[in-house]
Design a protein around this motif. Structure first.
Motif, PDB file in Angstrom:
ATOM      1  N   ASN A 140       0.859  -1.019  -0.185  1.00  0.00           N
ATOM      2  CA  ASN A 140      -0.076  -0.185   0.061  1.00  0.00           C
ATOM      3  C   ASN A 140       0.780   1.294   0.042  1.00  0.00           C
ATOM      4  O   ASN A 140       1.721   1.389   0.775  1.00  0.00           O
ATOM      5  N   GLU A 141       0.653   2.191  -0.759  1.00  0.00           N
ATOM      6  CA  GLU A 141       1.557   3.453  -0.970  1.00  0.00           C
ATOM      7  C   GLU A 141       0.995   4.515   0.218  1.00  0.00           C
ATOM      8  O   GLU A 141       0.262   5.335  -0.009  1.00  0.00           O
ATOM      9  N   ASP A 142       1.532   3.832   1.528  1.00  0.00           N
ATOM     10  CA  ASP A 142       1.358   4.913   2.477  1.00  0.00           C
ATOM     11  C   ASP A 142       2.237   6.276   2.385  1.00  0.00           C
ATOM     12  O   ASP A 142       1.857   7.248   2.745  1.00  0.00           O
ATOM     13  N   ASN A 143       3.494   5.826   1.837  1.00  0.00           N
ATOM     14  CA  ASN A 143       4.332   7.132   1.753  1.00  0.00           C
ATOM     15  C   ASN A 143       4.984   7.751   3.033  1.00  0.00           C
ATOM     16  O   ASN A 143       4.932   9.006   3.085  1.00  0.00           O
ATOM     17  N   TRP A 144       5.185   6.763   3.903  1.00  0.00           N
ATOM     18  CA  TRP A 144       5.672   7.064   5.205  1.00  0.00           C
ATOM     19  C   TRP A 144       7.249   7.666   4.909  1.00  0.00           C
ATOM     20  O   TRP A 144       7.937   6.549   4.904  1.00  0.00           O
ATOM     21  N   LYS A 145       7.442   8.634   5.011  1.00  0.00           N
ATOM     22  CA  LYS A 145       8.882   9.044   5.016  1.00  0.00           C
ATOM     23  C   LYS A 145       9.379   9.385   6.377  1.00  0.00           C
ATOM     24  O   LYS A 145       9.048  10.114   6.914  1.00  0.00           O
ATOM     25  N   ILE A 146      10.214   8.501   6.712  1.00  0.00           N
ATOM     26  CA  ILE A 146      11.005   8.480   8.164  1.00  0.00           C
ATOM     27  C   ILE A 146      12.575   8.386   8.075  1.00  0.00           C
ATOM     28  O   ILE A 146      12.957   7.376   7.394  1.00  0.00           O
ATOM     29  N   TYR A 147      13.271   9.177   8.656  1.00  0.00           N
ATOM     30  CA  TYR A 147      14.909   9.163   8.519  1.00  0.00           C
ATOM     31  C   TYR A 147      15.382   8.200   9.688  1.00  0.00           C
ATOM     32  O   TYR A 147      16.194   8.588  10.343  1.00  0.00           O
ATOM     33  N   GLY A 148      14.681   7.030   9.875  1.00  0.00           N
ATOM     34  CA  GLY A 148      15.471   6.032  10.938  1.00  0.00           C
ATOM     35  C   GLY A 148      14.370   4.944  11.046  1.00  0.00           C
ATOM     36  O   GLY A 148      13.158   5.167  10.553  1.00  0.00           O
ATOM     37  N   CYS A 149      14.734   3.914  11.456  1.00  0.00           N
ATOM     38  CA  CYS A 149      13.622   2.728  11.694  1.00  0.00           C
ATOM     39  C   CYS A 149      12.801   2.967  12.525  1.00  0.00           C
ATOM     40  O   CYS A 149      12.887   3.405  13.804  1.00  0.00           O
ATOM     41  N   PRO A 150      11.408   2.764  12.461  1.00  0.00           N
ATOM     42  CA  PRO A 150      10.471   2.927  13.502  1.00  0.00           C
ATOM     43  C   PRO A 150      10.126   1.842  14.278  1.00  0.00           C
ATOM     44  O   PRO A 150       9.480   1.829  15.218  1.00  0.00           O
ATOM     45  N   VAL A 151      10.929   0.586  14.246  1.00  0.00           N
ATOM     46  CA  VAL A 151      10.862  -0.733  14.997  1.00  0.00           C
ATOM     47  C   VAL A 151       9.316  -0.865  15.325  1.00  0.00           C
ATOM     48  O   VAL A 151       8.655  -1.142  16.289  1.00  0.00           O
ATOM     49  N   ASN A 152       8.680  -1.162  13.953  1.00  0.00           N
ATOM     50  CA  ASN A 152       7.451  -1.420  13.960  1.00  0.00           C
ATOM     51  C   ASN A 152       6.926  -2.334  12.722  1.00  0.00           C
ATOM     52  O   ASN A 152       6.586  -1.655  11.825  1.00  0.00           O
ATOM     53  N   GLY A 153       7.185  -3.634  12.840  1.00  0.00           N
ATOM     54  CA  GLY A 153       6.932  -4.497  11.664  1.00  0.00           C
ATOM     55  C   GLY A 153       5.616  -4.856  11.282  1.00  0.00           C
ATOM     56  O   GLY A 153       4.754  -4.822  12.279  1.00  0.00           O
ATOM     57  N   PRO A 154       5.187  -5.270  10.261  1.00  0.00           N
ATOM     58  CA  PRO A 154       3.998  -5.956   9.878  1.00  0.00           C
ATOM     59  C   PRO A 154       3.790  -7.390  10.456  1.00  0.00           C
ATOM     60  O   PRO A 154       4.757  -8.112  10.983  1.00  0.00           O
ATOM     61  N   SER A 155       2.446  -7.750  10.303  1.00  0.00           N
ATOM     62  CA  SER A 155       2.237  -9.154  10.605  1.00  0.00           C
ATOM     63  C   SER A 155       1.290 -10.043   9.582  1.00  0.00           C
ATOM     64  O   SER A 155       0.356  -9.149   9.031  1.00  0.00           O
ATOM     65  N   VAL A 156       1.579 -10.958   9.090  1.00  0.00           N
ATOM     66  CA  VAL A 156       0.880 -11.797   8.174  1.00  0.00           C
ATOM     67  C   VAL A 156       0.442 -13.099   9.008  1.00  0.00           C
ATOM     68  O   VAL A 156       0.984 -13.733   9.477  1.00  0.00           O
ATOM     69  N   ASP A 157      -0.805 -13.672   8.243  1.00  0.00           N
ATOM     70  CA  ASP A 157      -1.280 -14.868   8.475  1.00  0.00           C
ATOM     71  C   ASP A 157      -2.207 -15.626   7.459  1.00  0.00           C
ATOM     72  O   ASP A 157      -2.732 -14.506   6.700  1.00  0.00           O
ATOM     73  N   SER A 158      -2.672 -16.736   7.390  1.00  0.00           N
ATOM     74  CA  SER A 158      -2.986 -17.380   6.196  1.00  0.00           C
ATOM     75  C   SER A 158      -3.919 -18.339   6.700  1.00  0.00           C
ATOM     76  O   SER A 158      -3.649 -19.147   7.501  1.00  0.00           O
ATOM     77  N   ASN A 159      -4.744 -18.912   5.793  1.00  0.00           N
ATOM     78  CA  ASN A 159      -5.906 -20.130   5.975  1.00  0.00           C
ATOM     79  C   ASN A 159      -6.283 -20.444   4.491  1.00  0.00           C
ATOM     80  O   ASN A 159      -7.080 -19.835   3.964  1.00  0.00           O
ATOM     81  N   GLY A 160      -5.721 -21.450   4.128  1.00  0.00           N
ATOM     82  CA  GLY A 160      -5.845 -21.809   2.544  1.00  0.00           C
ATOM     83  C   GLY A 160      -5.667 -20.665   1.738  1.00  0.00           C
ATOM     84  O   GLY A 160      -4.597 -20.275   1.721  1.00  0.00           O
ATOM     85  N   LYS A 161      -6.457 -20.447   0.777  1.00  0.00           N
ATOM     86  CA  LYS A 161      -6.394 -19.110  -0.063  1.00  0.00           C
ATOM     87  C   LYS A 161      -6.101 -17.938   0.519  1.00  0.00           C
ATOM     88  O   LYS A 161      -5.892 -17.003  -0.189  1.00  0.00           O
ATOM     89  N   PHE A 162      -6.866 -17.698   1.781  1.00  0.00           N
ATOM     90  CA  PHE A 162      -7.080 -16.461   2.574  1.00  0.00           C
ATOM     91  C   PHE A 162      -5.874 -15.901   3.154  1.00  0.00           C
ATOM     92  O   PHE A 162      -5.107 -16.897   3.822  1.00  0.00           O
ATOM     93  N   VAL A 163      -5.325 -14.675   2.723  1.00  0.00           N
ATOM     94  CA  VAL A 163      -3.987 -14.020   3.514  1.00  0.00           C
ATOM     95  C   VAL A 163      -4.504 -12.673   3.886  1.00  0.00           C
ATOM     96  O   VAL A 163      -5.274 -12.040   3.227  1.00  0.00           O
TER      97      VAL A 163
END
Length: 402
Positions: A250-273
């Motif tokens: 997604n084009e959030d376009n979050w511009k930040i000059y350093g790591c925010p230490v905040n990663g994403p999370s993914v999960d799935s079940n069959g074809k759903f993600v």
């Protein structure tokens, strides 16, 4: 008479359902415990965590049985570990081969961010420790995600072999170093690294990676980094032994000059993600979610999870339910006080009320709350600070209350 009987039955079921409550699952508070991680094999939930004394670090795990955590079992102990609030050890179990894997971080040199990833495999007993990263550079390696795959495990991690961190500190050279990379490896049932891959050669330096296996296809999500310091979420899939070119989620376009230490999370079940993530684009903190119904080939519209006007801190986790709905967890801030928030979202974007099972510190000591789905309940774990002592808290939350 039959109708009356059915009505009485439904009344009993409704009363029972309404009486379901959030339970605090007692956990040993005699020790300083931190950095919990939850893993479910579909039938059971396991938790790993770290304990530390004046001599050693210890990585333990336990299994949840009858609402009680079993006696802790030692995975490994040692010195010179890298124990960090955001970069925690993990465990995973491959039910097909009855293999368990665990990882932790060990210092490779007397520099702040010089450490390696060590892992062990268990069938009847734990194997000798091995290195997940094989580059031998005195740089940062961490933020590991591991899931069962084929007869073994698929792992992703952030790899700093190109950052020249060692030379930079030793020589007091303040010129820009190389970029953090995202790498992955397949580990077979014997604990051997069979394949190793570079997925992306320039990513955010210290945001968690997250991995899932959708219909036998590994999918990794992570915070990317452009030359212009845009740090949005990207996705890559392993197909025909090749990782796909990173795709911006997604084009959030979050511009930040350093790591925010905040990663994403993914999960799935069959074809759903489903993928959830935090962004502070345009100065507006937001917890976002997207669904896919074709194994992550494409994603639907953006769904904002937090309420308008709220101030989420991030630190996200996500669990997909059997029907494709998800539970998303994060830390919210209200009048300076932190609280754990959970919300259910279905495939159509319908959202439940937000549940707040506990307050939590907004400081680093609280780490990243973890959730796992088992038997129509969500298990929650996190670190709580009480009188300068760190203790893991665990809760059992019925999905019916969402």
């Amino acid at each position: 008479m039959l109708l009356q009987h059915l009505n009485k039955t439904w009344i009993i079921i409704l009363i029972f359902s309404c009486n379901e409550t959030i339970e605090n699952l007692n956990f040993d508070k005699s020790k300083n415990t931190e950095e919990s991680y939850l893993f479910s094999d579909g039938n059971n939930v396991y938790m790993s965590w770290i304990e530390t004394d004046s001599l050693n670090n210890y990585l333990y795990y336990s299994k949840l049985e009858n609402n009680q955590w079993t006696s802790k079992k030692l995975i490994v102990k040692g010195k010179d570990w890298f124990v960090n609030w955001a970069d925690y050890p993990s465990i995973a179990i491959n039910s097909k081969t009855n293999r368990m894997i665990a990882h932790y971080l060990k210092k490779s040199y007397d520099l702040t961010f010089a450490y390696d990833i060590k892992y062990l495999i268990k069938e009847n007993k734990w194997s000798k420790e091995k290195y997940l990263n094989t580059d031998n550079t005195k740089s940062e390696h961490g933020f590991v995600s591991i899931k069962p795959f084929k007869d073994g495990f698929i792992a992703s991690w952030l790899d700093g072999r190109n950052t020249n961190y060692f030379d930079k500190e030793v020589n007091n050279n303040h010129e820009s170093a190389g970029s953090m990379t995202l790498r992955a490896a397949f580990i077979d049932s014997n604990g051997k690294i069979v394949e190793e891959y570079e997925i992306d050669n320039q990513v955010c330096e210290c945001c968690q990676t997250s991995i899932t296996v959708s219909n036998n296809t590994p999918i990794v999500v992570y915070r990317d980094r452009s030359d212009d310091e845009i740090r949005d979420i990207s996705i890559s899939k392993l197909k025909n032994n090749t990782w796909s070119d990173p795709l911006n989620l997604n084009e959030d376009n979050w511009k930040i000059y350093g790591c925010p230490v905040n990663g994403p999370s993914v999960d799935s079940n069959g074809k759903f993600v489903a993928i959830a993530w935090f962004t502070l684009s345009n100065g507006e903190p937001s917890i976002n979610l997207k669904f896919s119904n074709d194994n992550g080939e494409s994603f639907g519209n953006l769904i904002k999870i937090n309420n308008d006007g709220s101030k989420p801190l991030g630190r996200i986790d996500l669990e997909m339910l059997k029907n494709g709905s998800v539970i998303v967890s994060w830390i919210d801030v209200n009048n300076g006080l932190g609280k754990i928030s959970l919300r259910k979202v279905d495939l159509n974007g319908n959202k439940s009320e937000i549940i707040n099972p506990s307050n939590i510190s907004t400081k680093r000591i609280s780490g990243f709350p973890q959730i796992e789905n088992i038997n129509d309940h969500i298990i929650l774990s996190f670190t709580k600070e009480v009188k300068a002592k760190k203790n893991i808290e665990t809760f059992k939350i019925p999905i019916s209350i969402f």
